[in-house]
Write a protein that holds these residues in place. Structure first.
Motif, short mmCIF file in Angstrom:
data_model
loop_
_atom_site.label_atom_id
_atom_site.label_comp_id
_atom_site.label_asym_id
_atom_site.label_seq_id
_atom_site.Cartn_x
_atom_site.Cartn_y
_atom_site.Cartn_z
N ASP A 2 0.76 -1.11 -0.05
CA ASP A 2 -0.04 0.14 0.00
C ASP A 2 0.85 1.44 -0.09
O ASP A 2 0.52 2.32 -0.72
CB ASP A 2 -0.93 -0.11 1.36
CG ASP A 2 -2.11 1.03 1.20
OD1 ASP A 2 -3.04 0.84 0.63
OD2 ASP A 2 -1.56 1.98 1.89
N GLN A 3 2.08 1.41 0.78
CA GLN A 3 2.81 2.45 0.76
C GLN A 3 3.51 2.77 -0.69
O GLN A 3 3.76 3.89 -0.97
CB GLN A 3 4.09 2.09 1.89
CG GLN A 3 3.27 2.32 3.45
CD GLN A 3 4.35 2.02 4.54
OE1 GLN A 3 5.46 1.71 4.19
NE2 GLN A 3 3.95 1.96 5.74
N ARG A 25 1.11 4.11 -2.85
CA ARG A 25 0.80 5.50 -2.85
C ARG A 25 1.72 6.41 -3.05
O ARG A 25 1.70 7.52 -3.44
CB ARG A 25 0.21 5.61 -1.18
CG ARG A 25 -1.18 4.81 -0.79
CD ARG A 25 -2.02 5.28 0.44
NE ARG A 25 -2.89 4.33 0.55
CZ ARG A 25 -4.11 4.42 0.02
NH1 ARG A 25 -4.54 5.44 -0.67
NH2 ARG A 25 -4.99 3.42 0.24
N ARG A 26 2.90 6.01 -2.91
CA ARG A 26 4.05 6.82 -3.35
C ARG A 26 4.06 6.87 -4.74
O ARG A 26 4.76 8.04 -5.24
CB ARG A 26 5.46 6.24 -2.73
CG ARG A 26 5.72 6.38 -1.28
CD ARG A 26 6.88 5.61 -0.64
NE ARG A 26 7.22 6.20 0.57
CZ ARG A 26 6.63 5.87 1.81
NH1 ARG A 26 5.83 4.75 1.72
NH2 ARG A 26 7.01 6.25 2.84
N GLY A 44 1.36 6.85 -6.54
CA GLY A 44 0.34 8.05 -6.92
C GLY A 44 -0.81 7.13 -7.60
O GLY A 44 -1.75 7.81 -8.06
N THR A 65 -2.37 3.05 -8.91
CA THR A 65 -1.77 1.27 -9.22
C THR A 65 -1.92 1.23 -10.66
O THR A 65 -2.71 1.75 -11.38
CB THR A 65 -2.84 0.36 -8.28
OG1 THR A 65 -2.49 -0.78 -8.55
CG2 THR A 65 -4.15 0.57 -8.87
N TYR A 99 -7.87 -3.18 -4.71
CA TYR A 99 -7.25 -2.04 -5.31
C TYR A 99 -7.46 -1.91 -6.97
O TYR A 99 -7.03 -1.11 -7.33
CB TYR A 99 -5.64 -2.16 -5.11
CG TYR A 99 -4.87 -2.12 -3.72
CD1 TYR A 99 -4.89 -0.73 -3.20
CD2 TYR A 99 -4.90 -3.01 -2.75
CE1 TYR A 99 -4.21 -0.52 -2.03
CE2 TYR A 99 -4.41 -2.86 -1.51
CZ TYR A 99 -4.25 -1.57 -1.09
OH TYR A 99 -4.03 -1.41 0.12
N LEU A 149 -6.56 4.90 -6.39
CA LEU A 149 -6.33 4.23 -5.07
C LEU A 149 -7.47 4.26 -4.17
O LEU A 149 -8.06 5.28 -4.18
CB LEU A 149 -4.99 4.34 -4.43
CG LEU A 149 -3.75 4.06 -5.03
CD1 LEU A 149 -2.46 4.39 -4.13
CD2 LEU A 149 -3.62 2.39 -5.27
N SER A 165 -9.65 4.68 -0.53
CA SER A 165 -9.27 5.53 0.46
C SER A 165 -8.40 5.04 1.51
O SER A 165 -7.75 5.90 1.91
CB SER A 165 -10.58 6.44 0.94
OG SER A 165 -11.34 5.29 1.22
N PRO A 206 -6.14 1.43 3.20
CA PRO A 206 -5.82 0.18 2.70
C PRO A 206 -6.48 -1.02 2.90
O PRO A 206 -7.63 -0.94 3.50
CB PRO A 206 -4.36 0.24 3.56
CG PRO A 206 -4.21 1.45 4.36
CD PRO A 206 -5.67 2.28 4.25
#
Length: 329
Positions: free
Chosen positions: A126-127, A130-131, A133, A135, A165, A233, A235, A237
């Protein structure tokens, strides 16, 4: 550098050009310089023309107009075990790292994890997303747990994670050596780990890793034929549950993710459990049997905070049943 010595970089260059037919030669030159190539740009371009032919981009060759070419991005994940975690890190003897690379643009991000179990894997995934921006349309994995069995069959829970996801899963067909892009990223990460991470706390190490991956973004920008936007993504995880065991110190504090949580009196020296769901902002301290002792707001990872406020009072164990209560619990 002789002609034969340049040949060691041919597989990497070919893979990068296959992924991105519009990749600038100066970007490719800067990438292989990091891998050990030490000749000038002009020498590199002559060798590139001599040994490789740039693949043709079909949509551009046919003159089609549009926002981009090819399919949506895929994300290629690589799970790396890092040797000898620093003593000050609140984890086990080993630390893990998940890398995620976009197969078309080449952008990549990475996240550290304390252990190799499924909840920590999901948290790192998940991290990474999100990094990045968003999937990709498809996730690519090696045949490694906890994603799939050694036979390549994806586990049922990982199918649920991908659905959460909005992605599909593809398992690479063999357990051979990773591709040149993955090898290059792994080499960079291991060099970073051996030279920098040992002197940093866990959050400072993650911040340093983020800066390392972000510096590569400029080398992967396209001149044209940009990949389509990543998928958005969710909202929150996937609601995986992290659970670890800790021993309470003489001051009544228990450590978790680089922070300390002050427990009610009388628990010093006892072993307790720490439970956290990835989509919730709090964590629970439990007895070894699972009864909740206290619930704390979760401090940011590696913040070095001591959290004293918790919800309560909470009954540690269920009271005995009164006579005549019958089947009513």
């Amino acid at each position: 550098m002789t002609r034969d010595e340049f040949l060691q970089f041919v597989p990497y260059c070919q893979q990068r050009l296959d992924d991105d037919p519009h990749l600038q030669a100066k970007v490719l030159h800067s990438e292989i310089v990091e891998l050990g190539y030490n000749r000038a740009y002009s020498t590199f371009t002559r060798a590139l023309r001599r040994h490789l032919t740039r693949p043709r981009c079909g949509p551009c060759h046919r003159g089609r107009a549009g926002p981009g070419c090819g399919t949506l991005e895929d994300v290629q994940f690589d799970w790396v075990r890092l040797p000898t975690a620093p003593v000050g890190w609140d984890g086990g003897r080993e630390t893990y790292l998940l890398m995620g690379s976009l197969t078309r643009s080449g952008r990549w991000r990475a996240a550290l994890a304390d252990t190799d179990d499924l909840p920590h894997y999901v948290e790192a995934l998940d991290q990474v997303l999100r990094r990045l921006g968003g999937t990709g349309e498809r996730w690519l994995f090696d045949r490694t747990p906890p994603v799939c069995s050694t036979a390549g069959k994806v586990t049922a829970v990982f199918h649920e994670i991908a659905i959460h996801y909005g992605a599909s899963i593809a398992i690479r067909p063999q357990m051979g050596a990773p591709g040149p892009v993955v090898r290059a990223h792994r080499s960079v990460v291991l060099h970073w780990w051996n030279t920098a991470a040992d002197e940093l706390g866990v959050q400072a190490a993650q911040d340093s890793l983020d800066r390392l991956t972000e510096r590569s973004d400029g080398r992967h920008r396209r001149v044209s034929c940009n990949a389509r936007a990543l998928l958005p993504l969710p909202s929150k995880p996937f609601p995986a549950r992290i659970g670890v065991q800790r021993r309470v110190d003489p001051h009544g504090l228990v450590s978790f993710e680089g922070n300390f949580y002050l427990l009610p009196p009388g628990l010093a020296g006892n072993e307790v459990g720490i439970r956290r769901r990835l989509d919730e902002p709090h964590l629970s301290i439990t007895t070894t049997r699972g009864a909740v002792i206290a619930r704390f707001p979760r401090a940011p990872r590696g913040a070095g905070r001591t959290v004293t406020e918790h919800s309560g009072p909470i009954t540690l164990e269920r009271p005995n049943r009164t006579p005549g209560a019958g089947a009513r619990a």
